[in-house]
Design a protein around this motif. Structure first.
Motif, short mmCIF file in Angstrom:
data_model
loop_
_atom_site.label_atom_id
_atom_site.label_comp_id
_atom_site.label_asym_id
_atom_site.label_seq_id
_atom_site.Cartn_x
_atom_site.Cartn_y
_atom_site.Cartn_z
N ARG A 221 -6.79 -13.43 86.18
CA ARG A 221 -6.95 -12.04 85.73
C ARG A 221 -7.33 -11.16 86.93
O ARG A 221 -7.87 -11.64 87.94
N GLU A 222 -7.08 -9.88 86.81
CA GLU A 222 -7.20 -8.96 87.94
C GLU A 222 -8.62 -8.92 88.52
O GLU A 222 -8.79 -8.72 89.72
N HIS A 223 -9.64 -9.13 87.69
CA HIS A 223 -11.01 -9.00 88.19
C HIS A 223 -11.51 -10.25 88.89
O HIS A 223 -12.63 -10.25 89.44
N ALA A 224 -10.72 -11.34 88.89
CA ALA A 224 -11.18 -12.62 89.42
C ALA A 224 -10.40 -13.01 90.67
O ALA A 224 -9.33 -12.49 90.96
N ALA A 225 -10.97 -13.95 91.42
CA ALA A 225 -10.33 -14.45 92.63
C ALA A 225 -9.32 -15.54 92.27
O ALA A 225 -9.64 -16.48 91.53
N ALA A 226 -8.11 -15.42 92.79
CA ALA A 226 -7.06 -16.40 92.52
C ALA A 226 -7.28 -17.65 93.36
O ALA A 226 -8.00 -17.64 94.37
N THR A 251 -0.85 -17.25 90.21
CA THR A 251 -0.77 -18.31 89.20
C THR A 251 -1.15 -19.65 89.83
O THR A 251 -1.12 -19.83 91.05
N HIS A 252 -1.51 -20.58 88.97
CA HIS A 252 -1.78 -21.95 89.41
C HIS A 252 -1.58 -22.89 88.22
O HIS A 252 -1.56 -22.46 87.07
N VAL A 290 -10.72 -19.39 80.45
CA VAL A 290 -9.83 -18.34 79.95
C VAL A 290 -10.39 -16.94 80.16
O VAL A 290 -9.66 -15.95 80.07
N ASP A 291 -11.67 -16.82 80.47
CA ASP A 291 -12.22 -15.50 80.76
C ASP A 291 -11.72 -14.97 82.11
O ASP A 291 -11.67 -13.76 82.33
N THR A 292 -11.37 -15.89 83.01
CA THR A 292 -10.90 -15.48 84.34
C THR A 292 -9.46 -15.88 84.62
O THR A 292 -8.84 -15.32 85.52
N HIS A 293 -8.93 -16.85 83.85
CA HIS A 293 -7.57 -17.33 84.09
C HIS A 293 -6.84 -17.44 82.75
O HIS A 293 -7.19 -18.26 81.90
#
Length: 475
Positions: A221-226, A251-252, A290-293
């Protein structure tokens, strides 16, 4: 009157002429775009990454290429579920060897992939040393396919190759949906389940690796580090393994590897079972939150995984037919968890491209020679390592009286950093697994002294117990 129709031959008979066993000198690694003696009608059967790479390379060398594949390609809305390709959505490693071959042959493909979100990983502290290209397979296949279809010398045909056509021991094409397609050069780059040309070749070595994997793909998600590490992360658990594989556009993939006969697999392959399991494994939990990905695929299963190896023809030095060559999975299949297959298959195809103007019989021998030197050792390493890992997954102890598998030797680098100059090149496939032989006895002594390869996370039974309990409570 026109010329008489060429006969339709459906019988494939192996060549029995014994070839000289001389070794060929490989040409320098390069694009091989020099002058060609003549234009050849080439037929490439199978349009996966290896087949499409080969088709583009042949066309850019001046050959007229027909590509045969059962899959009609992406739908108008962009959705694409590869026909007959079990691993079409699974994690793929596009190691540095693949990137190098693409840059040599088709740098425009690499640039377009990067423009569409693929990322090149570089070794920390060593800028310019590409460890891999991170991209989902559908993106890579789409760009390769569109590039091939834009080539003026490539003709694309959707269909099923039923059998090969031979005349006097030479490949002349294939029967595609009951219609002969004639060619002077035939490349078979079909998938794991194909048997095309089996009657021309020797036996398959190897077999099942005994494991299956369950996976899903996430978008950060946009607010998290990929997940932007320069390489995937693989961790061995007490009776399973886990993998986090970076890909394109934030994505991962998250993946669990279990014995194929594990009863827990039935629960892990369900949406709820998988989500709860990866949340309980410390290695995968941060990348499946799921809150971040956000999950962007359903949970999928890869099964019937094999480690197999096969020569071009019935034996080393015996071609299947003049002008007929096998590449990709038709030569070797490996357990995909280590991401080594394409790092072997694409350079193997590069050998064919760089020597396509050689004598047909010599080229067949050259492909076998290269495979014996570069592919067979990795296949043998997989057979040894996967067999050992499967026994450990089933609770058997590691024995120092048997040949040590490479995963144990690689793990020993964490406590013996002075071994990394040997371990590192093998882990990156810059050196073959034989480089580890010098460490087998030192690692065996390390095991005798009480060191054990690290394992992380709960056992499989614990992974599914919470899911079963939650389901029972919900009912």
């Amino acid at each position: 009157m026109g010329a008489p129709a060429r006969p339709r031959l459906r019988t494939c008979t192996p060549i029995c002429t014994i070839l000289p066993t001389r070794r060929r000198q490989l040409r320098p690694y390069g694009p091989g775009n020099g002058p060609r003696r003549h234009t050849t009608k080439a037929l490439v059967i199978g349009a996966g990454p290896v087949g499409t790479f080969t088709a583009i390379g042949l066309a850019r060398r001046g050959h007229d290429v027909t590509v045969i594949d059962r899959d009609p390609g992406p739908a108008t809305d962009g959705a694409w579920r590869r026909t007959g390709v079990m691993q079409g959505d699974s994690p793929h490693a596009w190691r540095g060897q693949v990137v190098r071959a693409m840059v040599e042959e088709m740098p425009d493909v690499v640039e377009r992939l990067r423009a569409e979100g693929a990322r090149l990983g570089e070794m920390p502290g060593m800028p310019g040393l590409v460890t891999a290209m991170f991209a989902r397979r559908p993106l890579v296949e789409r760009v390769l396919r569109e590039t091939a279809q834009a080539e003026p010398r490539v003709r694309w045909r959707t269909g099923h190759a039923e059998c090969l056509l031979l005349e006097d021991g030479r490949a002349r094409g294939a029967v595609v949906d009951d219609d002969p397609v004639w060619a002077d050069l035939v490349v078979v780059a079909t998938g794991r389940g194909s048997h095309l040309g089996d009657e021309l070749r020797g036996p398959v070595e190897g077999g099942t690796c005994g494991t299956s994997y369950v996976f899903a793909t996430y978008r950060t998600r946009e607010h998290a580090a990929a997940y932007d590490a320069p390489f995937p992360s693989f961790v061995t658990g007490p009776d399973y393994a886990s993998l986090v594989m970076p890909a394109d556009n934030r994505t991962h993939h998250v993946l669990l590897i279990c014995p194929s006969d594990a009863e827990e697999l039935a629960v892990l392959r369900t949406e709820d079972g998988f989500r709860r399991a990866v949340a309980a494994v410390p290695h995968t939990a941060p990348w499946s939150d799921v809150d971040t990905h956000e999950p962007i695929t359903r949970v999928q299963v890869g099964s019937n995984l094999t480690n197999t190896y096969r020569l071009q023809g019935p034996a080393l030095g015996l071609p299947p037919a003049r002008g007929l060559y096998f590449l990709g999975d038709s030569v070797c299949t490996l357990n995909p968890a280590n991401g080594r297959s394409l790092a072997l298959h694409v350079p193997h195809a590069k050998v064919l491209l760089d020597h396509v103007e050689d004598d047909a019989t010599d080229l067949s021998l050259l492909l076998d020679q290269w495979a014996e030197e570069h592919i067979r050792p990795w296949w043998a390493d997989h057979v040894l390592t996967d067999g050992s890992l499967l026994r450990r997954f089933h609770g058997e102890p590691l024995s120092v009286d048997e040949p040590l598998p490479s995963d144990v030797i690689l793990a020993a680098g964490a406590v013996r950093p002075e071994w990394m100059p040997v371990i590192g090149p093998c882990a990156g496939m810059h050196a073959g697994p034989a480089i580890l032989d010098q460490l087998r006895e030192p690692v065996a002594q390390l095991l005798r002294d009480g060191w054990e390869p690290p394992v992380e996370g709960p056992r499989r039974a614990a992974l599914v117990a919470e899911t079963r309990s939650a389901l029972a409570t919900a009912q």
